[in-house]
Design a protein around this motif. Structure first.
Motif, PDB file in Angstrom:
ATOM      1  N   ARG A 162       0.821  -1.203   0.000  1.00 33.69           N
ATOM      2  CA  ARG A 162       0.000   0.000   0.000  1.00 33.69           C
ATOM      3  C   ARG A 162       0.864   1.266   0.000  1.00 33.69           C
ATOM      4  O   ARG A 162       2.080   1.178   0.073  1.00 33.69           O
ATOM      5  CB  ARG A 162      -0.922   0.000   1.235  1.00 33.69           C
ATOM      6  N   GLY A 163       0.169   2.381  -0.098  1.00 30.08           N
ATOM      7  CA  GLY A 163       0.908   3.639  -0.148  1.00 30.08           C
ATOM      8  C   GLY A 163       1.391   3.856  -1.558  1.00 30.08           C
ATOM      9  O   GLY A 163       0.629   4.308  -2.420  1.00 30.08           O
ATOM     10  N   ARG A 164       2.620   3.502  -1.838  1.00 31.84           N
ATOM     11  CA  ARG A 164       3.132   3.583  -3.219  1.00 31.84           C
ATOM     12  C   ARG A 164       3.465   2.194  -3.707  1.00 31.84           C
ATOM     13  O   ARG A 164       4.523   1.653  -3.404  1.00 31.84           O
ATOM     14  CB  ARG A 164       4.373   4.484  -3.263  1.00 31.84           C
ATOM     15  N   PRO A 165       2.529   1.566  -4.436  1.00 32.49           N
ATOM     16  CA  PRO A 165       2.841   0.233  -4.958  1.00 32.49           C
ATOM     17  C   PRO A 165       3.988   0.330  -5.953  1.00 32.49           C
ATOM     18  O   PRO A 165       3.985   1.195  -6.826  1.00 32.49           O
ATOM     19  CB  PRO A 165       1.542  -0.195  -5.645  1.00 32.49           C
TER      20      PRO A 165
END
Lengths: 227, 227
Positions: free
Chosen positions: A17-20
């Motif tokens: 998650r966040g920045r894949p």
DNA sequence: ACCTGAACACCGTTCAAGT
DNA sequence: ACCTGAACACCGTTCAAGT
């Protein structure tokens, strides 16, 4: 249930998650094999692969230290198509089992453009490559051959299959280098009587027949070794 | 007698007078083979070859339309070392003659660094390459084999020899890619019982023995074909 | 005829800097 | 942690221009 209504605090559970990440090794190898099929080995550059992955060229080096490493991973992946669960030609005697394995190796290399060249230029110690060697040696040892003969027979089968497929793909995928017409012309110009008699067989480019002939020689040679 | 005392009028007889060309195809090929031995195929660039010839890179293209053409000429030249006059193992039966030819091909490829890779990447129709095929097919036809079998046997011997020498030179000339220690480690980590038993034979890297074993299989296979 | 100089369109790889 | 931007040190090949 846990559908994210508000992304206030990113859950620590799902690490993607966040920045894949845009890049992962498996997809990179798959994309590289696709690019290989479309453009050939000479056109498979890190820059073009990066473009296909939607990334800058330098980013590829986070997962593959060098282009060689990528090519090795590609070679290893190529052999994954083999049916490892059910050995080819099982229960038909060691000769047909051995032939089935050799045919499977050739088929795996033929499945990708310049597959033999990629395989020849790398040295994989992955499970697919070693698994193939294991299967071939196992077939012979269980048939009564000692491990030394089994090992050397495996090397001979791999060398022959690699050499054959290399020439097969050079003749097919090549734009013009392996022109059968040029061979015919060069042979008749010079004085090569035996070659002239043989050229119809060579230039017909029936690679299946050529492969089966060589494979038969190796198998028959092994049978002679059995006594 | 006709020693030039004063170069007033350049004689039209000696065309190499006036400005002798710095480049000629034969010397270029010889220099390229030297550079191959010193630096390897990956470092054999048109620019470095030009430097070794004391010329600008573009000048090479007057004699070789492309780098591929140069490599093809190099491959053809490599096979010139073979004793074409006295066939190897002559007068010892077709089996020893055939083995002698295969050993000569391997030796010619081994004589140059990355020789097998150069040979595999080109498709020569020169006299040396065709002469080799002629000799091999001739040996078998004169022993009674029909031209189809002789041609296919020739292809099998070439494929095996090429594949074997490719792996041999990759293992030797490679800086680290074909590390026998890495193989040993990878094998023992995974569960490959047959391969584990065979690894001492594979990793000893006795390429002469491996080549002779495969060659023997092919020859014995041909003998079985004789009935 | 034979070569130079210089350019064109690329390469693999590295690495500070951003987010 | 993961990627961008930009650079470094190269490539093969072409081609006008010189001699």
């Amino acid at each position: 249930m846990s559908s994210p209504s508000s992304p206030a605090k990113p859950p620590t559970r799902t690490p993607t998650r966040g920045r894949p990440p845009k890049l992962d090794p498996d997809r990179t190898i798959a994309t590289a094999l696709d690019l290989l099929n479309e453009a050939g080995l000479d056109a498979l550059t890190m820059r073009r692969l990066a473009e296909a992955m939607g990334v800058q060229a330098g980013a590829l080096y986070r997962y593959f230290a060098t282009k060689q490493d990528l090519l090795t991973a590609m070679a290893e992946r190529m052999l994954a198509d083999r049916d490892t669960a059910a050995p080819e030609g099982a229960g038909q005697g060691w000769d047909e089992e051995l032939a089935g394995l050799a045919r499977a190796l050739r088929a795996a290399l033929l499945r990708h453009r310049d597959g033999a060249r990629v395989f020849a230029g790398t040295y994989s110690t992955g499970v697919n490559t070693l698994g193939f060697a294991e299967a071939l040696i196992g077939t012979l040892r269980e048939a009564g051959f000692n491990s030394g003969d089994a090992a050397q027979a495996m090397l001979a089968v791999v060398s022959f299959t690699l050499g054959h497929t290399l020439e097969e793909q050079a003749a097919l995928s090549g734009e013009a280098p392996a022109d059968p017409e040029r061979l015919r012309q060069a042979v008749t110009e010079s004085a090569f009587p035996h070659l002239t008699a043989a050229v119809p067989v060579i230039a017909d480019a029936d690679f299946n027949a050529h492969f089966e002939f060589g494979l038969r020689l190796l198998v028959d040679g092994l049978r002679a070794l059995e006594r």
